[in-house]
Design a protein around this motif. Structure first.
Motif, PDB file in Angstrom:
ATOM      1  N   GLY A 267       5.449   5.740  14.973  1.00 63.20           N
ATOM      2  CA  GLY A 267       4.193   6.492  14.925  1.00 63.20           C
ATOM      3  C   GLY A 267       4.086   7.347  13.682  1.00 63.20           C
ATOM      4  N   LEU A 268       5.187   7.982  13.268  1.00 58.84           N
ATOM      5  CA  LEU A 268       5.160   8.812  12.061  1.00 58.84           C
ATOM      6  C   LEU A 268       4.987   7.955  10.808  1.00 58.84           C
ATOM      7  N   LEU A 269       5.614   6.777  10.795  1.00 57.80           N
ATOM      8  CA  LEU A 269       5.433   5.871   9.654  1.00 57.80           C
ATOM      9  C   LEU A 269       3.995   5.375   9.584  1.00 57.80           C
ATOM     10  N   VAL A 270       3.407   5.109  10.742  1.00 56.48           N
ATOM     11  CA  VAL A 270       1.988   4.717  10.765  1.00 56.48           C
ATOM     12  C   VAL A 270       1.119   5.859  10.226  1.00 56.48           C
ATOM     13  N   SER A 271       1.444   7.088  10.600  1.00 55.29           N
ATOM     14  CA  SER A 271       0.703   8.242  10.086  1.00 55.29           C
ATOM     15  C   SER A 271       0.825   8.339   8.573  1.00 55.29           C
ATOM     16  N   LEU A 272       2.028   8.091   8.066  1.00 57.10           N
ATOM     17  CA  LEU A 272       2.230   8.112   6.616  1.00 57.10           C
ATOM     18  C   LEU A 272       1.390   7.042   5.935  1.00 57.10           C
ATOM     19  N   ALA A 273       1.378   5.832   6.506  1.00 61.67           N
ATOM     20  CA  ALA A 273       0.599   4.741   5.919  1.00 61.67           C
ATOM     21  C   ALA A 273      -0.896   5.035   5.981  1.00 61.67           C
ATOM     22  N   VAL A 274      -1.363   5.579   7.120  1.00 57.71           N
ATOM     23  CA  VAL A 274      -2.794   5.893   7.255  1.00 57.71           C
ATOM     24  C   VAL A 274      -3.197   6.988   6.277  1.00 57.71           C
ATOM     25  N   SER A 275      -2.337   7.995   6.091  1.00 54.90           N
ATOM     26  CA  SER A 275      -2.643   9.078   5.149  1.00 54.90           C
ATOM     27  C   SER A 275      -2.744   8.539   3.725  1.00 54.90           C
ATOM     28  N   LEU A 276      -1.800   7.676   3.337  1.00 57.86           N
ATOM     29  CA  LEU A 276      -1.854   7.084   1.997  1.00 57.86           C
ATOM     30  C   LEU A 276      -3.095   6.211   1.832  1.00 57.86           C
ATOM     31  N   LEU A 277      -3.431   5.439   2.869  1.00 58.00           N
ATOM     32  CA  LEU A 277      -4.628   4.602   2.805  1.00 58.00           C
ATOM     33  C   LEU A 277      -5.884   5.460   2.683  1.00 58.00           C
ATOM     34  N   PHE A 278      -5.920   6.563   3.429  1.00 53.94           N
ATOM     35  CA  PHE A 278      -7.074   7.467   3.360  1.00 53.94           C
ATOM     36  C   PHE A 278      -7.237   8.026   1.948  1.00 53.94           C
ATOM     37  N   ILE A 279      -6.128   8.385   1.321  1.00 55.32           N
ATOM     38  CA  ILE A 279      -6.188   8.954  -0.022  1.00 55.32           C
ATOM     39  C   ILE A 279      -6.594   7.897  -1.047  1.00 55.32           C
ATOM     40  N   LEU A 280      -6.073   6.678  -0.882  1.00 57.42           N
ATOM     41  CA  LEU A 280      -6.478   5.602  -1.791  1.00 57.42           C
ATOM     42  C   LEU A 280      -7.967   5.296  -1.650  1.00 57.42           C
ATOM     43  N   LEU A 281      -8.466   5.328  -0.435  1.00 56.00           N
ATOM     44  CA  LEU A 281      -9.902   5.108  -0.243  1.00 56.00           C
ATOM     45  C   LEU A 281     -10.725   6.239  -0.844  1.00 56.00           C
ATOM     46  N   LEU A 282     -10.190   7.472  -0.769  1.00 54.52           N
ATOM     47  CA  LEU A 282     -10.883   8.584  -1.413  1.00 54.52           C
ATOM     48  C   LEU A 282     -11.010   8.366  -2.912  1.00 54.52           C
TER      49      LEU A 282
END
Length: 602
Positions: free
Chosen positions: A134-149
């Motif tokens: 779950g924490l690794l998924v959170s890390l991936a989602v956060s990075l994806l969110f920033i890349l989309l930004l």
């Protein structure tokens, strides 16, 4: 002691000695509660208690979680044990059943706490791989969110706002549906206070009051967001423009996203140093033993003793102190060092706060210098210096250590005063004095505000230190007056930007939390066989949600620092340049178009 069964009768050691002269069966029953191998019922009771051979008394008990607790019976509203409300122990000292009841409640609470802790540890042992996933998924989602930004900042932020609004609306609708169903359920009107604390969260979900609180909270959050969008829509556009510019800066310097890892390591070292030093100070004293005697007439009561020589000393042979014992009292001493241990602990706490704030200041100054090098570059990204993050970190370590340490010290002193006030308030809880409580609350409020102001001014001062390299006081003064000259823009824009970033963190943590909830409650049919059997599903769930929020906060804190740096650079750029060919603006055309129009409209 481990027993084959709990006692089922009331008896004292003195009574046993008297009955033993008539029948040996009394001693055969009582001896099973004594030390193994002890078989001397004629031994004086004072020596038995001193050597802890047998208990002074036994009471009817019942087994509870492998413990023998007194079996209390209520007769006509009175609590009794073996039909007694009072009794005397082997030393003929009177006791009431209430004393036993208080002791039993303390033991029960301790056992319950231990059982709860064991179940929580067991849940962590079963679910730690899924928590890590779950924490690794959170890390991936956060990075994806920033890349989309980086590419769709405006669209993504508006989508985030709309998603949060829809989620809050769905939550309000769901709460209202559950409330309509609970109105026809017996027992749902019971208040939360009457239910008390329970580890089973399903108990609270069956109460009407729980869903009313959730409905009101979601409604207030929904109304706040809608009002902000209605009355501050221009500021929202400006904040999105700043975040879009920050996304470009972070896109060119992606290494800044991982600098919080360095800060995390420094903070870990600070916490470890403080904890080790605090434990060393707390345990640096000598073990102090005191004479404990049931006879108040013992002249040596509460005096210091040596357990190794106590049985051969005059104290144990004294007629008034025959049942006395030399027991451990506390760690400490009589030297000046031991008398000032509390002050040393305060000093250790101040050093810890200082190092902690210095680590955070180093991160802020390093990131500010990095993003300032992006802003002041005439051609982006061609004029951005090579390795800007490492260069900014080197400058902060080599030239700005004193400024960062001075700013961290000011903040640490304010935080230490707040901690001392909390300590004093805890010590004064039993004093019923309205004036002292009023003064204490006023002081706490004042120092809370002072800490917030110092923290905000330090952040902007570190940005000016990173840009111009001046000392802390000069940078703080320039930052303060620069912000005051743009106070209208700062007052709203800063809060709106923080709010947008907060929505992003909530969206990431909430999304991961919803998936984790369905997983740990076994509501995903595809992978039900892989799901662990847990005592409390909320243990891994809260861990995943809090971890996801902290991971998102680590990434978005870089964004917040970038926005603050670009905003101060923008304000300074407007004052130093006029847009002419001799003094051209160094801001991006989009930032000048939106922020320039915003300033002209005022």
């Amino acid at each position: 002691m481990c027993l084959s069964k709990c006692p089922d009768r009331f008896a004292t050691y003195t009574e046993m000695q008297l009955q033993h002269k008539l029948s040996k069966s009394y001693w055969d029953y009582y001896r099973q509660f004594c030390k193994p191998g002890f078989n001397n019922p004629d031994k004086p009771v004072s020596q038995v208690l001193r050597d802890e051979d047998c208990p002074s008394m036994i009471v009817p008990s019942r087994p509870f979680l492998q413990r023998c607790l007194p079996d209390f019976i209520t007769l006509n509203g009175t609590v009794t044990v073996a039909n007694r409300t009072s009794f005397k122990d082997a030393l003929e000292m009177a006791h009431s059943v209430t004393e036993l009841q208080h002791a039993a409640k303390g033991i029960t609470g301790l056992v319950d706490t231990r059982e709860l802790g064991m179940k929580i540890v067991e849940d962590y042992a079963k679910s730690w791989p899924w928590i890590l996933i779950g924490l690794l998924v959170s890390l991936a989602v956060s990075l994806l969110f920033i890349l989309l930004l980086r590419f769709t900042a405006g669209t993504l932020l508006w989508a985030t706002i709309i998603t949060v609004i829809l989620l809050l609306a769905y939550g309000m609708w769901y709460c209202s549906m559950v409330l309509s169903q609970l109105r026809h359920t017996a027992g749902s009107e019971v208040a939360i206070v009457e239910v008390g604390l329970h580890t089973d969260l399903h108990i609270y979900l069956q109460l009407t009051q729980t869903w009313i609180i959730l409905l009101v909270s979601l409604g207030l959050a929904e109304a706040s967001i809608l009002l902000m969008l209605i009355f501050l829509r221009r500021r929202v556009r400006v904040a999105i423009a700043l975040l879009r510019e920050a996304s470009k800066a972070i896109g060119y310097i992606m290494s800044t996203l991982f600098f919080p890892v360095v800060t995390f390591l420094l903070v870990t070292v600070c916490i470890s140093y403080w904890a080790v030093t605090a434990v060393y100070l707390a345990s640096s004293g000598q073990a102090i033993y005191k004479v404990m005697s049931p006879d108040v007439s013992c002249p040596y009561a509460n005096s210091t003793c040596n357990p190794e020589t106590f049985n051969r000393s005059n104290i144990s042979q004294s007629a008034l102190c025959q049942a006395s014992q030399c027991l451990f009292a506390f760690y400490g001493g009589e030297t000046s060092y031991h008398r000032h241990l509390f002050l040393l602990q305060l000093y250790n706490l101040l050093i810890f706060l200082w190092l902690l704030n210095f680590s955070l200041a180093l991160e802020q100054c390093t990131l500010a210098g990095t993003f300032a090098s992006y802003y002041w570059a005439r051609r982006k990204p061609q004029d951005i210096p090579a390795c800007p993050l490492f260069s900014s970190f080197s400058r902060a370590i080599r030239y700005h250590t004193g400024s960062l340490a001075f700013g961290a010290l000011i903040l640490s002193v304010a935080q230490l005063v707040r901690i001392i006030l909390e300590y004093l308030e805890n010590k004064l809880k039993g004093i019923d004095n309205s004036l002292s409580r009023f003064i204490m609350h006023c002081l706490k409020c004042c120092f809370w505000c002072l800490e917030k102001v110092i923290r905000y001014m330090n952040r902007n001062a570190y940005i000016m230190v990173a840009i111009y390299g001046k000392n802390f006081c000069s940078s703080a003064r320039e930052a303060f007056f620069l912000l005051m000259r743009n106070v209208v823009r700062v007052a709203v824009l800063d809060r709106v930007t923080d709010f947008l970033l907060f929505l992003g963190k909530v969206l990431i943590a909430g999304g991961v939390g919803v998936v984790a909830f369905f997983f740990f409650t076994r509501k995903i049919p595809v992978i039900q066989e892989e799901e662990p059997n847990l005592n409390y599903y909320w243990v891994p769930l809260l861990t995943v949600v809090m971890g996801a929020y902290l991971i998102a906060h680590g990434f978005f804190s870089v964004y917040a620092m970038c926005v603050d740096t670009l905003f101060l650079c923008f304000c300074d750029d407007l004052e130093r340049h006029d847009g002419s060919s001799e003094k051209p603006f160094l801001m991006s055309p989009e930032l000048h178009r939106i922020l320039g129009k915003s300033s002209q409209s005022r």
